[in-house]
Scaffold this motif. Sequence first.
Motif, PDB file in Angstrom:
ATOM      1  N   CYS A   1       0.822  -1.213   0.000  1.00 56.77           N
ATOM      2  CA  CYS A   1       0.000   0.000   0.000  1.00 56.77           C
ATOM      3  C   CYS A   1       0.858   1.266   0.000  1.00 56.77           C
ATOM      4  CB  CYS A   1      -0.953   0.007   1.192  1.00 56.77           C
ATOM      5  SG  CYS A   1      -0.201  -0.385   2.785  1.00 56.77           S
ATOM      6  N   LEU A   2       0.276   2.324  -0.560  1.00 57.86           N
ATOM      7  CA  LEU A   2       0.945   3.609  -0.697  1.00 57.86           C
ATOM      8  C   LEU A   2       0.082   4.698  -0.064  1.00 57.86           C
ATOM      9  CD1 LEU A   2       3.264   5.315  -1.960  1.00 57.86           C
ATOM     10  CD2 LEU A   2       1.847   5.473  -4.031  1.00 57.86           C
ATOM     11  N   VAL A   3       0.712   5.568   0.736  1.00 60.04           N
ATOM     12  CA  VAL A   3       0.007   6.633   1.442  1.00 60.04           C
ATOM     13  C   VAL A   3       0.705   7.959   1.173  1.00 60.04           C
ATOM     14  CG1 VAL A   3      -0.699   7.530   3.708  1.00 60.04           C
ATOM     15  CG2 VAL A   3      -0.749   5.059   3.268  1.00 60.04           C
ATOM     16  N   TYR A   4      -0.088   8.989   0.842  1.00 61.46           N
ATOM     17  CA  TYR A   4       0.410  10.361   0.758  1.00 61.46           C
ATOM     18  C   TYR A   4      -0.237  11.147   1.896  1.00 61.46           C
ATOM     19  CZ  TYR A   4       2.774  10.230  -3.838  1.00 61.46           C
ATOM     20  OH  TYR A   4       3.642   9.986  -4.871  1.00 61.46           O
TER      21      TYR A   4
ATOM     22  N   ALA B   1       1.477   5.497  12.591  1.00 59.07           N
ATOM     23  CA  ALA B   1       0.437   4.532  12.948  1.00 59.07           C
ATOM     24  C   ALA B   1      -0.009   3.704  11.751  1.00 59.07           C
ATOM     25  CB  ALA B   1      -0.766   5.259  13.556  1.00 59.07           C
ATOM     26  N   ILE B   2      -0.091   4.322  10.566  1.00 60.28           N
ATOM     27  CA  ILE B   2      -0.559   3.572   9.399  1.00 60.28           C
ATOM     28  C   ILE B   2       0.525   2.609   8.899  1.00 60.28           C
ATOM     29  CG2 ILE B   2       0.124   5.143   7.505  1.00 60.28           C
ATOM     30  CD1 ILE B   2      -2.800   4.727   6.446  1.00 60.28           C
ATOM     31  N   VAL B   3       1.791   2.935   9.169  1.00 54.31           N
ATOM     32  CA  VAL B   3       2.868   1.979   8.878  1.00 54.31           C
ATOM     33  C   VAL B   3       2.756   0.786   9.815  1.00 54.31           C
ATOM     34  CG1 VAL B   3       5.347   1.593   8.968  1.00 54.31           C
ATOM     35  CG2 VAL B   3       4.463   3.675   7.915  1.00 54.31           C
ATOM     36  N   LYS B   4       2.533   1.052  11.088  1.00 53.80           N
ATOM     37  CA  LYS B   4       2.426  -0.026  12.080  1.00 53.80           C
ATOM     38  C   LYS B   4       1.224  -0.914  11.804  1.00 53.80           C
ATOM     39  CE  LYS B   4       2.263  -0.822  17.076  1.00 53.80           C
ATOM     40  NZ  LYS B   4       2.224  -0.172  18.419  1.00 53.80           N
ATOM     41  N   LYS B   5       0.110  -0.319  11.361  1.00 54.11           N
ATOM     42  CA  LYS B   5      -1.131  -1.067  11.138  1.00 54.11           C
ATOM     43  C   LYS B   5      -1.097  -1.873   9.846  1.00 54.11           C
ATOM     44  CE  LYS B   5      -5.601  -2.001  11.671  1.00 54.11           C
ATOM     45  NZ  LYS B   5      -6.116  -2.870  12.743  1.00 54.11           N
ATOM     46  N   TYR B   6      -0.606  -1.269   8.749  1.00 51.24           N
ATOM     47  CA  TYR B   6      -0.710  -1.902   7.435  1.00 51.24           C
ATOM     48  C   TYR B   6       0.631  -2.109   6.734  1.00 51.24           C
ATOM     49  CZ  TYR B   6      -5.599  -0.439   7.923  1.00 51.24           C
ATOM     50  OH  TYR B   6      -6.890  -0.238   8.365  1.00 51.24           O
ATOM     51  N   ASN B   7       1.727  -1.602   7.334  1.00 53.26           N
ATOM     52  CA  ASN B   7       3.056  -1.695   6.720  1.00 53.26           C
ATOM     53  C   ASN B   7       3.091  -1.003   5.357  1.00 53.26           C
ATOM     54  OD1 ASN B   7       5.784  -2.457   6.771  1.00 53.26           O
ATOM     55  ND2 ASN B   7       5.368  -4.270   5.526  1.00 53.26           N
TER      56      ASN B   7
ATOM     57  N   THR C   1      10.859   3.998   9.673  1.00 52.93           N
ATOM     58  CA  THR C   1      10.611   2.839   8.830  1.00 52.93           C
ATOM     59  C   THR C   1       9.438   3.094   7.890  1.00 52.93           C
ATOM     60  OG1 THR C   1      11.376   1.385  10.612  1.00 52.93           O
ATOM     61  CG2 THR C   1      10.109   0.367   8.836  1.00 52.93           C
ATOM     62  N   ASN C   2       9.726   3.130   6.601  1.00 54.52           N
ATOM     63  CA  ASN C   2       8.715   3.313   5.551  1.00 54.52           C
ATOM     64  C   ASN C   2       8.072   4.694   5.524  1.00 54.52           C
ATOM     65  OD1 ASN C   2       9.161   0.753   4.641  1.00 54.52           O
ATOM     66  ND2 ASN C   2       7.111  -0.030   5.034  1.00 54.52           N
ATOM     67  N   VAL C   3       8.615   5.669   6.249  1.00 57.06           N
ATOM     68  CA  VAL C   3       8.069   7.029   6.235  1.00 57.06           C
ATOM     69  C   VAL C   3       9.117   7.975   5.660  1.00 57.06           C
ATOM     70  CG1 VAL C   3       7.094   8.926   7.582  1.00 57.06           C
ATOM     71  CG2 VAL C   3       6.612   6.553   8.242  1.00 57.06           C
ATOM     72  N   PHE C   4       8.792   8.605   4.526  1.00 52.68           N
ATOM     73  CA  PHE C   4       9.721   9.478   3.828  1.00 52.68           C
ATOM     74  C   PHE C   4       9.158  10.901   3.806  1.00 52.68           C
ATOM     75  CE2 PHE C   4       9.896   5.174   2.240  1.00 52.68           C
ATOM     76  CZ  PHE C   4      11.265   4.882   2.249  1.00 52.68           C
ATOM     77  N   PHE C   5       9.943  11.856   4.323  1.00 53.64           N
ATOM     78  CA  PHE C   5       9.485  13.240   4.419  1.00 53.64           C
ATOM     79  C   PHE C   5       9.982  14.058   3.233  1.00 53.64           C
ATOM     80  CE2 PHE C   5      10.143  17.676   5.574  1.00 53.64           C
ATOM     81  CZ  PHE C   5       8.866  18.024   5.973  1.00 53.64           C
ATOM     82  N   HIS C   6       9.090  14.926   2.727  1.00 55.38           N
ATOM     83  CA  HIS C   6       9.420  15.818   1.623  1.00 55.38           C
ATOM     84  C   HIS C   6       9.008  17.238   1.998  1.00 55.38           C
ATOM     85  CE1 HIS C   6       9.776  12.168  -0.921  1.00 55.38           C
ATOM     86  NE2 HIS C   6       8.703  11.766  -0.244  1.00 55.38           N
ATOM     87  N   ALA C   7       9.923  18.179   1.841  1.00 55.89           N
ATOM     88  CA  ALA C   7       9.637  19.584   2.169  1.00 55.89           C
ATOM     89  C   ALA C   7       8.923  20.251   0.996  1.00 55.89           C
ATOM     90  CB  ALA C   7      10.933  20.315   2.503  1.00 55.89           C
ATOM     91  N   THR C   8       7.785  19.694   0.645  1.00 53.30           N
ATOM     92  CA  THR C   8       7.014  20.133  -0.518  1.00 53.30           C
ATOM     93  C   THR C   8       5.548  20.257  -0.121  1.00 53.30           C
ATOM     94  OG1 THR C   8       8.523  18.879  -1.941  1.00 53.30           O
ATOM     95  CG2 THR C   8       6.449  19.630  -2.932  1.00 53.30           C
TER      96      THR C   8
ATOM     97  N   ARG D   1       0.945   3.855  -9.910  1.00 49.74           N
ATOM     98  CA  ARG D   1       0.722   3.096  -8.675  1.00 49.74           C
ATOM     99  C   ARG D   1      -0.445   3.723  -7.901  1.00 49.74           C
ATOM    100  NH1 ARG D   1       5.292   2.208  -3.967  1.00 49.74           N
ATOM    101  NH2 ARG D   1       3.991   0.990  -2.526  1.00 49.74           N
ATOM    102  N   PRO D   2      -1.510   2.960  -7.627  1.00 54.18           N
ATOM    103  CA  PRO D   2      -2.655   3.525  -6.904  1.00 54.18           C
ATOM    104  C   PRO D   2      -2.265   4.003  -5.506  1.00 54.18           C
ATOM    105  CG  PRO D   2      -3.215   1.416  -7.908  1.00 54.18           C
ATOM    106  CD  PRO D   2      -1.729   1.554  -8.019  1.00 54.18           C
ATOM    107  N   ILE D   3      -2.935   5.041  -5.037  1.00 56.07           N
ATOM    108  CA  ILE D   3      -2.740   5.541  -3.680  1.00 56.07           C
ATOM    109  C   ILE D   3      -3.872   4.997  -2.815  1.00 56.07           C
ATOM    110  CG2 ILE D   3      -2.705   7.591  -2.211  1.00 56.07           C
ATOM    111  CD1 ILE D   3      -1.390   9.122  -4.433  1.00 56.07           C
ATOM    112  N   ASP D   4      -3.516   4.242  -1.793  1.00 58.10           N
ATOM    113  CA  ASP D   4      -4.539   3.653  -0.914  1.00 58.10           C
ATOM    114  C   ASP D   4      -5.158   4.698   0.004  1.00 58.10           C
ATOM    115  OD1 ASP D   4      -4.314   0.372  -0.967  1.00 58.10           O
ATOM    116  OD2 ASP D   4      -2.463   1.369  -1.543  1.00 58.10           O
ATOM    117  N   VAL D   5      -4.342   5.610   0.511  1.00 57.57           N
ATOM    118  CA  VAL D   5      -4.830   6.633   1.438  1.00 57.57           C
ATOM    119  C   VAL D   5      -4.193   7.974   1.085  1.00 57.57           C
ATOM    120  CG1 VAL D   5      -4.846   7.430   3.829  1.00 57.57           C
ATOM    121  CG2 VAL D   5      -5.248   5.013   3.336  1.00 57.57           C
TER     122      VAL D   5
END
Length: 311
Positions: free
Chosen positions: A124-127, A140-146, A165-172, A203-207
């Motif tokens: 899954c992909l989250v923005y 929390a969404i990483v912990k719940k769904y990875n 882990t799995n969280v990438f920050f962008h100054a945008t 790639r679809p965005i789940d959330v």
Amino acid sequence: MRGRNTVLLALLFLAGFTTVYILHSGPGVFQRLNRQSATGKEIPRTLSKADEYRLRYPDPHNDTVVLPPKEVMQKMDQGALGDLYHKYINSLQIFCRKVIRLGKLDDGGWDFCDDYRFRPRNNCLVYSYGIQFDFSFDDAIVKKYNCEVHSFDPSMRVGDHKHGTNVFFHATGLSGDNNPSRGTGWKMRTLQKQREELGHSKRPIDVLKIDIEEYEYLAVPNMLETGILKDIRQMAIEFHVTLKPDRSRRFKEEPPRDKYFFALSLFKDLYDLGFRIFWTHRNPTCKFFSKKGHVERVTCHEVSFVNINNM
């Protein structure tokens, strides 16, 4: 002994009756039984996925408000548009059996639908737009769904980095064009351009979570125009119909007519695209008193949608 024999005879009679019923009803009996809703009514085969879902799991508190055509709303005055806006944004349009809170219980957490048809899938992909140093939802969404989470906020004065882990920050930031924001010079991107730059165009965005302090009125029209929302499965937006304070500085100013009409037009376009409200939350920090009847209302609502065309 007599009581046991009575029970056995009853079971044999029931088994025989069931066998006769199945033979008489034909091979499709199990499919017909499976297509019954929770109320016992058979679900017609010609229904859409959303209507079938609604019949199978009926909402006991359905209070949907249907928006009229834009041409009709254009002729309404400020008071009528205000009443319609606050009725609409506080009503639910689809029943989610399992609403969960991800992140903080207060400001910073967000509500999502954990029903099987809508929850994030594998890979899954989250923005997540609008962080303000609070990554509680993203973590929390990483912990719940990875999920793979991309967090965006140009106002924090920190550079792009891997938060965890799995969280990438962008100054945008998110906007309706790709030009720097006026006054601040923040780096801004449309959702379409941001997905292209990160290699997520196909790639679809789940959330998709958006809390960007009125920039939603620049970003959402662009999303609707480009069709980029079609593969979004769930979306949560805080709508700020105004953030301007009144003379007392204690409350917000009552929104003008044009802002109500613009917001309602966006809601209608989102509805027509397949987005249904399953949860809404009033933000009490944005309170104001309407001139019409001196009714207490808020100008900020956290609204959670599911896309019924992407189940």
